[in-house]
Design a protein around this motif. Sequence first.
Motif, PDB file in Angstrom:
ATOM      1  N   UNK A 298     -11.202  45.327 -32.034  1.00 17.32           N
ATOM      2  CA  UNK A 298     -10.162  45.762 -32.967  1.00 17.32           C
ATOM      3  C   UNK A 298      -9.434  44.560 -33.548  1.00 17.32           C
ATOM      4  N   UNK A 299      -9.112  43.597 -32.696  1.00 10.83           N
ATOM      5  CA  UNK A 299      -8.416  42.397 -33.160  1.00 10.83           C
ATOM      6  C   UNK A 299      -9.252  41.610 -34.164  1.00 10.83           C
ATOM      7  N   UNK A 300     -10.559  41.560 -33.943  1.00  7.35           N
ATOM      8  CA  UNK A 300     -11.444  40.824 -34.852  1.00  7.35           C
ATOM      9  C   UNK A 300     -11.356  41.369 -36.273  1.00  7.35           C
ATOM     10  N   UNK A 301     -11.328  42.679 -36.414  1.00  7.52           N
ATOM     11  CA  UNK A 301     -11.236  43.283 -37.745  1.00  7.52           C
ATOM     12  C   UNK A 301      -9.855  43.051 -38.356  1.00  7.52           C
ATOM     13  N   UNK A 302      -8.828  43.050 -37.539  1.00  2.04           N
ATOM     14  CA  UNK A 302      -7.493  42.769 -38.045  1.00  2.04           C
ATOM     15  C   UNK A 302      -7.373  41.339 -38.555  1.00  2.04           C
ATOM     16  N   UNK A 303      -7.987  40.400 -37.841  1.00  2.00           N
ATOM     17  CA  UNK A 303      -7.939  38.996 -38.257  1.00  2.00           C
ATOM     18  C   UNK A 303      -8.592  38.799 -39.619  1.00  2.00           C
ATOM     19  N   UNK A 304      -9.691  39.476 -39.856  1.00  2.00           N
ATOM     20  CA  UNK A 304     -10.388  39.347 -41.137  1.00  2.00           C
ATOM     21  C   UNK A 304      -9.554  39.884 -42.298  1.00  2.00           C
ATOM     22  N   UNK A 305      -8.627  40.786 -42.009  1.00  2.00           N
ATOM     23  CA  UNK A 305      -7.803  41.360 -43.078  1.00  2.00           C
ATOM     24  C   UNK A 305      -6.598  40.493 -43.418  1.00  2.00           C
ATOM     25  N   UNK A 306      -6.213  39.581 -42.521  1.00  2.00           N
ATOM     26  CA  UNK A 306      -4.994  38.789 -42.726  1.00  2.00           C
ATOM     27  C   UNK A 306      -5.010  37.963 -44.012  1.00  2.00           C
TER      28      UNK A 306
END
Length: 414
Positions: A298-306
């Motif tokens: 989940x964190x990996x996908x959030x990082x890509x959106x930053x």
Amino acid sequence: MRQKKNYFLFMIMLMCALNYADRSSLSASMPLIAQEFHLSPSSIGWLLSASLWIYILLNFPSAIISEKYGSRIMGSLSVAFWSFAMVLGALGGNYSNLLVSRILLGVGEAPTFPIGASVINRLSSSEERPVLFTLFMASMQVGLALGTAVAGSLTYIYGWRFAMLVLALPGFIWAICWWLIYKDQPEDTQTNLPETAPLLRPSVLQILSILRQQSFIGIIISGSSGNYLNFLMVSWLPIYMNRKFGLNMAVAGFDASLTYLSAAAISVVLSIIITKIPKRSLSTTESNRYVTSTLFVISAFLVMAIPHAQSAITVIIGVGLALGFVRAGSGANQALLNDLLIPSRYIGSAFGLTLTFTNSVGMTAPIITGYLVEQTGSFYSAFGVSSTLLIIGSIFSLLYTRRSIQIQEPTLST
């Protein structure tokens, strides 16, 4: 008795918070420091990672020493030493002196996590540890928030040297309190030790033998991916906010501090909620494994959106969520190491050895990011690297942590 245990747990979490407050102060003050010393982005990256160089080398040796001489003396000495390094950095007049002070900071900080892991192991049950380790990890974010906000504000008003001096003071106070109050291995905290513990400790080589065990490798790789994101944000977030949105140091530091605080709150709430969810047939070990893997994805996908965020508040939310999920996952990963380790009383040494590798990866984050920003002019590729590592860490946590991690203890000859 319970009140005393809670006080000790609070103290080690405060120790962790002070660690990261002092470490993050440089990032919050960096715009003025870079201007004063005429630093390039790559030079900034090296300075931001300087405290990690010796810190990594000393993680495992400091854990061995802490278990030999006790958490009382090592805790007091380490916090006092890194606070003294902060003072030296504030008094230094050039780039070289500041660089040396950050290296000395890493020397003092090295025993922090092994000491924390040992105290948590001694004072808690396996059911409590995921939340306690998450709280311990969340203390990092609280420290980041306080350090960034205080350093950013004081730097903006009084200069970066004054900010470092102010942040050094709480460490000296903590060291005195810990020395006066904490006692190594009191009887009422021996919740995990057998009645007849071995008289001989494993040798360094016997402890190092866990490097050949698959589950320990899985713990290291998953922990490394989480540490990379953490050190990326510790080092570059205020600078990212400053460059992308044109915020001054005080505002950028305040926004970054909101991010770290939200990450701490999110990680603790997540850990508590997950602990309360019925596990059915899952053991504590299996639950910690699945939690680590899922939260990292989940964190990996959030990082890509930053990098796509168009406002400071969106960045605060995105980074807060990403760090919150990683911190909760890292807490579960640490609890998983504690569950798998046999015997668990050597968790300080095992954790110190883990940190040697996870912090080696984390140390590269400020440097790699500096070069990527210098070459590309943006942070897109830097966030992409972190996201990829989180996916890899999730896979290794899920597939490579299914066996116990055993340390062979020496036996007394008859």
